[in-house]
Motif scaffolding. Structure first.
Motif, PDB file in Angstrom:
ATOM      1  N   SER A 166       0.902  -1.250  -0.072  1.00 26.96           N
ATOM      2  CA  SER A 166       0.102   0.043  -0.098  1.00 26.96           C
ATOM      3  C   SER A 166       1.004   1.222   0.002  1.00 26.96           C
ATOM      4  N   VAL A 167       1.811   1.328   0.780  1.00 25.25           N
ATOM      5  CA  VAL A 167       2.832   2.369   0.868  1.00 25.25           C
ATOM      6  C   VAL A 167       3.480   2.590  -0.315  1.00 25.25           C
ATOM      7  N   ILE A 168       4.139   1.553  -0.950  1.00 20.66           N
ATOM      8  CA  ILE A 168       5.119   1.683  -1.981  1.00 20.66           C
ATOM      9  C   ILE A 168       4.210   1.977  -3.438  1.00 20.66           C
ATOM     10  N   ALA A 169       3.006   1.262  -3.329  1.00 21.18           N
ATOM     11  CA  ALA A 169       1.929   1.731  -4.655  1.00 21.18           C
ATOM     12  C   ALA A 169       1.698   3.001  -4.441  1.00 21.18           C
ATOM     13  N   THR A 170       1.380   3.594  -3.247  1.00 24.35           N
ATOM     14  CA  THR A 170       0.927   5.011  -3.249  1.00 24.35           C
ATOM     15  C   THR A 170       2.115   6.135  -3.781  1.00 24.35           C
ATOM     16  N   PHE A 171       3.458   5.728  -3.277  1.00 27.58           N
ATOM     17  CA  PHE A 171       4.455   6.575  -3.810  1.00 27.58           C
ATOM     18  C   PHE A 171       4.596   6.381  -5.266  1.00 27.58           C
ATOM     19  N   TRP A 172       4.370   5.165  -5.934  1.00 31.53           N
ATOM     20  CA  TRP A 172       4.489   5.020  -7.237  1.00 31.53           C
ATOM     21  C   TRP A 172       3.381   5.593  -8.116  1.00 31.53           C
TER      22      TRP A 172
ATOM     23  N   LYS B 265      15.613   9.282   1.089  1.00 35.02           N
ATOM     24  CA  LYS B 265      14.558  10.267   0.934  1.00 35.02           C
ATOM     25  C   LYS B 265      13.132   9.715   0.584  1.00 35.02           C
ATOM     26  N   HIS B 266      13.006   8.314   0.784  1.00 38.89           N
ATOM     27  CA  HIS B 266      11.601   7.767   0.636  1.00 38.89           C
ATOM     28  C   HIS B 266      11.084   7.317   1.901  1.00 38.89           C
ATOM     29  N   ASN B 267      11.861   7.335   3.049  1.00 37.62           N
ATOM     30  CA  ASN B 267      11.542   6.876   4.327  1.00 37.62           C
ATOM     31  C   ASN B 267      10.197   7.552   4.630  1.00 37.62           C
TER      32      ASN B 267
ATOM     33  N   SER C 170      10.577  12.402  -1.773  1.00 34.75           N
ATOM     34  CA  SER C 170      10.690  12.091  -3.279  1.00 34.75           C
ATOM     35  C   SER C 170       9.874  10.997  -3.487  1.00 34.75           C
ATOM     36  N   TRP C 171       9.171  10.863  -4.775  1.00 36.15           N
ATOM     37  CA  TRP C 171       8.260   9.655  -5.109  1.00 36.15           C
ATOM     38  C   TRP C 171       9.280   8.590  -5.593  1.00 36.15           C
ATOM     39  N   LEU C 172       8.624   7.320  -5.476  1.00 37.21           N
ATOM     40  CA  LEU C 172       9.440   6.368  -6.003  1.00 37.21           C
ATOM     41  C   LEU C 172       9.096   6.251  -7.476  1.00 37.21           C
ATOM     42  N   GLU C 173      10.180   5.742  -8.287  1.00 33.93           N
ATOM     43  CA  GLU C 173      10.233   5.660  -9.731  1.00 33.93           C
ATOM     44  C   GLU C 173      10.247   4.375 -10.167  1.00 33.93           C
ATOM     45  N   VAL C 174       9.869   3.380  -9.460  1.00 32.95           N
ATOM     46  CA  VAL C 174       9.986   2.075  -9.670  1.00 32.95           C
ATOM     47  C   VAL C 174       8.480   1.467  -9.481  1.00 32.95           C
ATOM     48  N   SER C 175       7.766   0.376  -9.991  1.00 34.88           N
ATOM     49  CA  SER C 175       6.662  -0.114 -10.211  1.00 34.88           C
ATOM     50  C   SER C 175       6.724  -1.308  -8.826  1.00 34.88           C
TER      51      SER C 175
ATOM     52  N   THR D 234       5.808  -7.151 -20.418  1.00 34.46           N
ATOM     53  CA  THR D 234       5.826  -5.687 -20.460  1.00 34.46           C
ATOM     54  C   THR D 234       6.727  -4.870 -19.922  1.00 34.46           C
ATOM     55  N   GLY D 235       7.674  -5.709 -19.324  1.00 36.16           N
ATOM     56  CA  GLY D 235       8.765  -4.924 -18.598  1.00 36.16           C
ATOM     57  C   GLY D 235       8.405  -4.318 -17.101  1.00 36.16           C
ATOM     58  N   SER D 236       7.292  -4.564 -16.631  1.00 38.46           N
ATOM     59  CA  SER D 236       6.834  -4.145 -15.134  1.00 38.46           C
ATOM     60  C   SER D 236       7.676  -4.914 -14.364  1.00 38.46           C
ATOM     61  N   LEU D 237       8.148  -6.092 -14.547  1.00 38.80           N
ATOM     62  CA  LEU D 237       9.141  -6.899 -13.616  1.00 38.80           C
ATOM     63  C   LEU D 237      10.252  -7.104 -14.417  1.00 38.80           C
ATOM     64  N   LEU D 238      11.320  -6.158 -14.284  1.00 40.80           N
ATOM     65  CA  LEU D 238      12.466  -6.321 -15.233  1.00 40.80           C
ATOM     66  C   LEU D 238      13.496  -5.472 -14.555  1.00 40.80           C
ATOM     67  N   ASP D 239      14.493  -5.626 -13.903  1.00 45.83           N
ATOM     68  CA  ASP D 239      15.633  -5.268 -13.473  1.00 45.83           C
ATOM     69  C   ASP D 239      15.321  -4.379 -12.211  1.00 45.83           C
ATOM     70  N   LYS D 240      14.162  -3.891 -11.774  1.00 41.17           N
ATOM     71  CA  LYS D 240      13.903  -3.017 -10.710  1.00 41.17           C
ATOM     72  C   LYS D 240      12.477  -3.125 -10.267  1.00 41.17           C
ATOM     73  N   GLY D 241      12.255  -2.862  -9.141  1.00 41.35           N
ATOM     74  CA  GLY D 241      10.941  -2.756  -8.718  1.00 41.35           C
ATOM     75  C   GLY D 241      10.458  -3.884  -7.587  1.00 41.35           C
TER      76      GLY D 241
END
Length: 349
Positions: free
Chosen positions: A45-51, A107-109, A130-135, A239-246
């Motif tokens: 919930s927290v991470i999705a809100t940031f993203w 900065k994401h704490n 700062s907002w998160l830039e990963v999904s 789709t790249g949603s799960l690739l390298d980061k996130g």
């Protein structure tokens, strides 16, 4: 980017939970009703809100006033309580739930709290800069490919008693396929999943998913549910949603899977972890845990970081958390002990 630590006081069944995560795979183990899903949903919930807020057109810097409302909305829509305050631990009188998440980049704490009478907002003590830039993706115990057609439009236009994780994941399933320089890595991750499914996942123009095999296309409702769950994973990789980061949160990946498919799921999960995805699993499957332990000791996963968390019901009805770098360090789990005891009874019989 990774979530390093989550602490929660007076959240649902937890008097206090303090979890230190690894950058790769994190496995939460416990019997039914021990709060595994609650921990996954809280972090998600927290991470999705940031993203979600960060990917809006012309996003502004996070503010306390804005986040207090948005975070409360997400918690209610994901957990589906009658009111936000219902997520506090049940005790006589008024109680307060305190939550804190710490990331590799401070900065994401964030730290926030809410009381038993809270309804539409949380109280923010630490605001991220700062907002998160990963999904972040959340897989519920049910597969979603069969309900995908028109689900998002119906969900957003009506009040439905479905967790918002379903809507969020359907949005990601509908993203276009990834093209460009990362296609080679995508194919490397997809190959073993598609081999296990016996085909590729395709999405037609009207929003229906199919499993395309050498013998033709199968409508998704005609495909075994275990293969549909693999299909969700394959689609988000494609789709790249799960690739390298996130982040990937997966609640009971073993549900409705036979042992052969569980082995493939375990291998795919470790492949994602080794590629940079931080994975969080909730399970009570001894077979899946053993498979993970076997694979992490072999090539190409030897040395892959994994953390295990055991949830234990205490005499007062609360749940405590033990943690470590192996299953042996998280204490006895009743559901796992029962599986071992059954094996002993079978041998004796």
């Amino acid at each position: 980017m990774a979530l390093q630590r989550l602490t929660a006081k007076n959240l649902t069944v937890f008097t206090k939970a303090d979890l230190t995560f690894g950058k790769g795979l994190n496995v939460i183990v416990g019997e039914n009703g021990a709060g595994k899903t609650h921990l996954l949903k809280l972090a998600y919930s927290v991470i999705a809100t940031f993203w979600e807020e960060g990917r809006k057109p012309s996003p502004t810097t996070p503010t306390k006033t804005h986040l207090q409302v948005k975070l409360a909305d997400k918690l209610v829509n994901v957990f589906r309580p009658e009111a936000l305050g219902r997520l506090t631990r049940r005790k006589p009188g008024r109680e307060r739930c305190d939550v804190s998440l710490k990331f590799t980049d401070s900065k994401h704490n964030i730290s926030f709290s809410f009381a038993t009478n809270s309804k539409t907002e949380v109280a923010l003590e630490v605001t991220p800069s700062s907002w998160l830039e990963v999904s972040a993706a959340y897989f519920p115990t049910r597969e979603l490919l069969t309900i995908f057609p028109n689900f998002v439009s119906v969900y957003e236009g009506h009040y439905l008693e479905f967790e918002e994780t379903w809507r969020d994941t359907c949005l990601m399933l509908g993203e276009p396929l990834q093209r460009g320089p990362r296609e080679k890595r995508i194919q490397e991750l997809l190959a073993p999943i598609e081999d296990a499914m016996g085909g590729k996942i395709e999405l037609d123009k009207v929003g229906r998913f199919y499993l395309s095999t050498p013998n033709g296309r199968l409508e998704m409702p005609l495909v075994a549910e275990g293969l549909r769950k693999l299909g969700m994973l394959a689609r988000l990789v494609a789709t790249g949603s799960l690739l390298d980061k996130g982040f990937l949160f997966w609640d009971e990946p073993e549900a409705n899977l036979n042992p052969m498919l569980i082995k493939q799921v375990a291998k795919s999960i470790l492949s994602l972890s080794s590629s940079g995805i931080q994975v969080f699993l909730a399970t009570h499957s001894l077979f899946l845990l053993r498979e993970i332990e076997i694979l992490t000791s072999q090539q190409p996963f030897d040395g892959l970081s994994a953390r295990f968390f055991g949830l234990h019901k205490d005499a007062d009805g609360s749940v405590s958390v033990s943690q470590g770098d192996s299953i042996d360090e998280i204490g006895d789990i009743t559901s796992l002990d029962e599986e071992l005891a059954q094996s002993d009874r079978f041998i004796e019989a």
